[in-house]
Write an enzyme that holds these catalytic residues in place. Structure first.
Site: not given
Length: 184
Positions: A16, A40, A69, A143, A163, A168-169
């Protein structure tokens, strides 16, 4: 000599961080990495989880931080795994999700970036990419990347060279970058 960063990415997930660093570099923001397991909370809300993680991250790092997240949301599974995506991945993995999806393969991936600094009031940014779950894992990735096909594409995230331009990131980080550049 220690390098100075605009903001620190706090996570135990180096993948990430690497993707976020590459994305934010394109916006002129330097991102450092602070490796930490974050508290978390159990919640049905990715926003609540992200807010709490951001506060924990700032408490540990003591510098301006961002955390991420995310949630894989499968329509035919009533939104499962949603905010439980990390746990579900660790327990049943991609093969388990593929096996569960019998009807519609429609899904979306959501990323919530939470920024926190000494003000201790997290600011959140969400990015969503719609798509579908593949019939089998494809490509080399981490992932859920081998099973998520973004809308308008025929390949999974794991197979796509671009990508970071459609994820979404990226969408969440682009919103953060715009806000970060204009704050103050």
């Amino acid at each position: 000599m220690r390098r100075s960063y605009d903001v620190m990415f706090v996570s135990s997930n180096r993948h990430k961080y690497s993707e976020s660093q590459e994305i934010l570099e394109s916006f002129g923001i330097s991102l450092g990495f602070f490796r930490s397991d974050l508290l978390e909370i159990q919640s049905d809300s990715v926003y609540e989880i992200a807010k709490n993680k951001a506060l924990d991250a700032y408490a540990k790092c003591k510098k301006p931080v961002i955390i991420e997240d995310d949630a894989l949301v499968v329509k035919s599974l009533s939104g499962f795994p949603g905010p439980y995506s990390s746990y579900v991945f660790k327990t049943i993995g991609n093969a388990g999700i593929v096996d569960l999806v019998k009807k519609s393969r429609a899904a979306h991936f959501s990323a919530v970036i939470a920024f926190c600094d000494k003000k201790k009031k997290p600011v959140l940014f969400e990015g969503i990419t719609h798509g579908a779950i593949s019939k089998k894992p494809k490509g080399r990735g981490w992932g859920y990347d081998p099973i998520f096909i973004p809308a308008g594409k025929t390949q999974t995230y794991a197979e796509l060279e671009e990508k970071n331009a459609v994820s979404h990131r990226y969408r969440a980080l682009a919103k953060f970058a715009s806000w970060f550049a204009n704050r103050q």
